[in-house]
Design a protein around this motif. Structure first.
Motif, PDB file in Angstrom:
ATOM      1  N   ILE A  47      44.168   9.086  38.853  1.00  0.00           N
ATOM      2  CA  ILE A  47      42.902   9.510  38.489  1.00  0.00           C
ATOM      3  C   ILE A  47      43.022  10.656  37.260  1.00  0.00           C
ATOM      4  N   TRP A  48      44.064  11.605  37.537  1.00  0.00           N
ATOM      5  CA  TRP A  48      44.087  12.706  36.699  1.00  0.00           C
ATOM      6  C   TRP A  48      44.669  12.112  35.223  1.00  0.00           C
ATOM      7  N   GLY A  49      45.416  11.078  35.377  1.00  0.00           N
ATOM      8  CA  GLY A  49      45.870  10.618  34.188  1.00  0.00           C
ATOM      9  C   GLY A  49      44.857   9.913  33.482  1.00  0.00           C
ATOM     10  N   ILE A  67      43.371  17.031  43.434  1.00  0.00           N
ATOM     11  CA  ILE A  67      42.744  15.831  43.343  1.00  0.00           C
ATOM     12  C   ILE A  67      43.629  14.687  44.541  1.00  0.00           C
ATOM     13  N   SER A  68      45.005  14.856  44.569  1.00  0.00           N
ATOM     14  CA  SER A  68      45.896  13.977  45.353  1.00  0.00           C
ATOM     15  C   SER A  68      45.306  14.334  46.944  1.00  0.00           C
ATOM     16  N   ILE A  69      45.250  15.775  47.122  1.00  0.00           N
ATOM     17  CA  ILE A  69      44.822  16.069  48.483  1.00  0.00           C
ATOM     18  C   ILE A  69      43.357  15.480  48.748  1.00  0.00           C
ATOM     19  N   ILE A  70      42.423  15.829  47.847  1.00  0.00           N
ATOM     20  CA  ILE A  70      41.015  15.204  48.122  1.00  0.00           C
ATOM     21  C   ILE A  70      41.080  13.670  48.297  1.00  0.00           C
ATOM     22  N   VAL A  71      41.763  12.890  47.573  1.00  0.00           N
ATOM     23  CA  VAL A  71      41.974  11.456  47.953  1.00  0.00           C
ATOM     24  C   VAL A  71      42.405  11.039  49.292  1.00  0.00           C
TER      25      VAL A  71
END
Length: 88
Positions: A47-49, A67-71
């Motif tokens: 997503i960030w990429g 973002i990784s923690i939210i996902v």
């Protein structure tokens, strides 16, 4: 081989952090936490990429971590609702 080990460790950290930000207790195993953390980490990086063109940074990329923690937190919530394991 080192990349796989790093991904497992990173996934474990992301999974644990995701469970910490959720209210209550999630009744899921450590293995599921690591798997959901790995999936969250991979999705967060993707997503960030997709939304940023910064590429690799020289330091800690906090936005990717967030973002990784939210996902991963969303995945833990979805997993809990699908398996019927309720929060206490």
């Amino acid at each position: 081989m080192l990349d796989i080990l790093g991904l497992i460790i990173f996934g474990a950290v992301i999974g644990i952090l995701a469970r910490l930000v959720l209210p209550g207790k999630q009744n899921i195993s450590a293995l599921v936490t690591v798997i959901l953390g790995i999936l969250g980490a991979l999705a967060g990086y993707y997503i960030w990429g997709a939304i940023s063109n910064k590429g690799d940074t020289s330091g800690v990329d906090w936005i990717r971590w967030i973002i990784s923690i939210i996902v991963a937190a969303v995945l833990v919530t979805v997993y809990g609702s699908i398996t019927g394991k309720k929060r206490v």
